[in-house]
Design a protein around this motif. Structure first.
Motif, PDB file in Angstrom:
ATOM      1  N   THR A  42      31.472  41.179  50.197  1.00  0.00           N
ATOM      2  CA  THR A  42      32.196  40.510  51.271  1.00  0.00           C
ATOM      3  C   THR A  42      33.601  40.145  50.824  1.00  0.00           C
ATOM      4  OG1 THR A  42      31.479  38.314  50.610  1.00  0.00           O
ATOM      5  CG2 THR A  42      30.051  39.515  52.149  1.00  0.00           C
ATOM      6  N   GLN A  43      34.441  39.913  51.779  1.00  0.00           N
ATOM      7  CA  GLN A  43      35.824  39.521  51.502  1.00  0.00           C
ATOM      8  C   GLN A  43      35.874  38.211  50.722  1.00  0.00           C
ATOM      9  OE1 GLN A  43      38.228  39.511  55.005  1.00  0.00           O
ATOM     10  NE2 GLN A  43      40.044  38.775  53.941  1.00  0.00           N
ATOM     11  N   THR A  44      34.883  37.348  50.911  1.00  0.00           N
ATOM     12  CA  THR A  44      34.869  36.061  50.210  1.00  0.00           C
ATOM     13  C   THR A  44      34.465  36.194  48.739  1.00  0.00           C
ATOM     14  OG1 THR A  44      32.609  35.614  50.952  1.00  0.00           O
ATOM     15  CG2 THR A  44      34.402  34.762  52.328  1.00  0.00           C
ATOM     16  N   ALA A  45      33.929  37.342  48.339  1.00  0.00           N
ATOM     17  CA  ALA A  45      33.533  37.558  46.940  1.00  0.00           C
ATOM     18  C   ALA A  45      34.745  37.807  46.038  1.00  0.00           C
ATOM     19  CB  ALA A  45      32.569  38.734  46.842  1.00  0.00           C
ATOM     20  N   ILE A  46      35.862  38.171  46.651  1.00  0.00           N
ATOM     21  CA  ILE A  46      37.090  38.483  45.926  1.00  0.00           C
ATOM     22  C   ILE A  46      38.211  37.646  46.526  1.00  0.00           C
ATOM     23  CG2 ILE A  46      38.690  40.328  45.242  1.00  0.00           C
ATOM     24  CD1 ILE A  46      35.750  40.879  44.408  1.00  0.00           C
ATOM     25  N   SER A  47      39.036  37.078  45.690  1.00  0.00           N
ATOM     26  CA  SER A  47      40.200  36.370  46.231  1.00  0.00           C
ATOM     27  C   SER A  47      41.463  36.900  45.577  1.00  0.00           C
ATOM     28  CB  SER A  47      40.073  34.855  46.049  1.00  0.00           C
ATOM     29  OG  SER A  47      39.984  34.518  44.686  1.00  0.00           O
ATOM     30  N   GLU A  48      42.538  36.846  46.324  1.00  0.00           N
ATOM     31  CA  GLU A  48      43.837  37.284  45.819  1.00  0.00           C
ATOM     32  C   GLU A  48      44.660  36.064  45.452  1.00  0.00           C
ATOM     33  OE1 GLU A  48      46.044  40.461  47.778  1.00  0.00           O
ATOM     34  OE2 GLU A  48      44.280  40.803  49.035  1.00  0.00           O
ATOM     35  N   ARG A  49      45.169  36.074  44.257  1.00  0.00           N
ATOM     36  CA  ARG A  49      46.026  35.009  43.751  1.00  0.00           C
ATOM     37  C   ARG A  49      47.258  35.654  43.150  1.00  0.00           C
ATOM     38  NH1 ARG A  49      43.271  32.410  46.638  1.00  0.00           N
ATOM     39  NH2 ARG A  49      41.742  30.868  46.055  1.00  0.00           N
ATOM     40  N   PRO A  50      48.294  34.869  42.854  1.00  0.00           N
ATOM     41  CA  PRO A  50      49.501  35.460  42.259  1.00  0.00           C
ATOM     42  C   PRO A  50      49.226  36.267  40.983  1.00  0.00           C
ATOM     43  CG  PRO A  50      49.956  33.231  42.965  1.00  0.00           C
ATOM     44  CD  PRO A  50      48.463  33.450  43.137  1.00  0.00           C
ATOM     45  N   GLN A  51      48.234  35.856  40.212  1.00  0.00           N
ATOM     46  CA  GLN A  51      47.936  36.558  38.961  1.00  0.00           C
ATOM     47  C   GLN A  51      47.084  37.811  39.148  1.00  0.00           C
ATOM     48  OE1 GLN A  51      46.938  33.515  39.907  1.00  0.00           O
ATOM     49  NE2 GLN A  51      45.083  32.862  38.867  1.00  0.00           N
ATOM     50  N   GLY A  52      46.497  38.010  40.335  1.00  0.00           N
ATOM     51  CA  GLY A  52      45.697  39.201  40.594  1.00  0.00           C
ATOM     52  C   GLY A  52      44.469  38.901  41.436  1.00  0.00           C
ATOM     53  N   TYR A  53      43.512  39.800  41.366  1.00  0.00           N
ATOM     54  CA  TYR A  53      42.257  39.635  42.089  1.00  0.00           C
ATOM     55  C   TYR A  53      41.295  38.816  41.231  1.00  0.00           C
ATOM     56  CZ  TYR A  53      43.955  43.350  45.110  1.00  0.00           C
ATOM     57  OH  TYR A  53      44.699  44.105  45.987  1.00  0.00           O
ATOM     58  N   ILE A  54      40.647  37.846  41.854  1.00  0.00           N
ATOM     59  CA  ILE A  54      39.668  37.005  41.173  1.00  0.00           C
ATOM     60  C   ILE A  54      38.285  37.406  41.669  1.00  0.00           C
ATOM     61  CG2 ILE A  54      38.903  34.648  40.673  1.00  0.00           C
ATOM     62  CD1 ILE A  54      41.813  35.007  39.909  1.00  0.00           C
ATOM     63  N   ILE A  55      37.402  37.740  40.738  1.00  0.00           N
ATOM     64  CA  ILE A  55      36.007  38.032  41.062  1.00  0.00           C
ATOM     65  C   ILE A  55      35.274  36.700  41.030  1.00  0.00           C
ATOM     66  CG2 ILE A  55      33.955  39.382  40.455  1.00  0.00           C
ATOM     67  CD1 ILE A  55      36.463  41.117  40.939  1.00  0.00           C
ATOM     68  N   ARG A  56      34.862  36.202  42.173  1.00  0.00           N
ATOM     69  CA  ARG A  56      34.251  34.860  42.235  1.00  0.00           C
ATOM     70  C   ARG A  56      32.983  34.727  41.392  1.00  0.00           C
ATOM     71  NH1 ARG A  56      36.139  31.296  46.604  1.00  0.00           N
ATOM     72  NH2 ARG A  56      37.807  32.436  47.636  1.00  0.00           N
ATOM     73  N   ALA A  57      32.154  35.752  41.348  1.00  0.00           N
ATOM     74  CA  ALA A  57      30.884  35.672  40.628  1.00  0.00           C
ATOM     75  C   ALA A  57      31.086  35.488  39.127  1.00  0.00           C
ATOM     76  CB  ALA A  57      30.043  36.919  40.895  1.00  0.00           C
ATOM     77  N   THR A  58      32.175  36.045  38.592  1.00  0.00           N
ATOM     78  CA  THR A  58      32.386  36.003  37.148  1.00  0.00           C
ATOM     79  C   THR A  58      33.591  35.185  36.723  1.00  0.00           C
ATOM     80  OG1 THR A  58      33.790  37.973  37.153  1.00  0.00           O
ATOM     81  CG2 THR A  58      31.390  38.312  36.890  1.00  0.00           C
ATOM     82  N   GLY A  59      34.496  34.939  37.664  1.00  0.00           N
ATOM     83  CA  GLY A  59      35.740  34.253  37.321  1.00  0.00           C
ATOM     84  C   GLY A  59      36.774  35.175  36.690  1.00  0.00           C
ATOM     85  N   GLU A  60      36.454  36.448  36.590  1.00  0.00           N
ATOM     86  CA  GLU A  60      37.396  37.411  36.003  1.00  0.00           C
ATOM     87  C   GLU A  60      38.659  37.501  36.851  1.00  0.00           C
ATOM     88  OE1 GLU A  60      35.808  41.354  34.225  1.00  0.00           O
ATOM     89  OE2 GLU A  60      34.445  40.754  35.842  1.00  0.00           O
TER      90      GLU A  60
END
Length: 100
Positions: A42-60
């Protein structure tokens, strides 16, 4: 002798998409998937931030220039993680084209 014909017959009956196929039908590249690593998220599993894409499940954090980030052919997010585990390292991330 009968069992020899049973296996090919059963294989021919399967209409299920393989694990390396996205739900919309395109194939995940072999470099990202070992038939179980990739899935649409889902779109909520990934977020876009200035530093890049954040994988919510792992924090990567995957910088926008990271080679693991690829454009999604169907416009949805797809995440490929080691062994397909929810909390394992990212192999590839397919993202919708950015509007800016």
């Amino acid at each position: 002798m009968r069992g020899i014909f049973l296996v090919p017959a059963l294989l021919g009956l399967s209409t299920t998409a393989f694990a390396h196929d996205a739900p919309s039908g395109w194939k995940y590249p072999n470099s990202c998937c070992s038939n179980l690593d990739c899935r649409q998220v889902t779109q909520t599993a990934i977020s876009e931030r200035p530093q890049g894409y954040i994988i919510r499940a792992t924090g990567e954090v995957l910088p926008y220039t990271d080679g693991r980030v690829r454009i999604s052919p169907d416009g949805f997010y797809h995440w490929c993680s080691a062994a397909g585990e929810e909390h394992s390292k990212t192999i590839c991330l397919f993202v919708p084209p950015r509007a800016y």
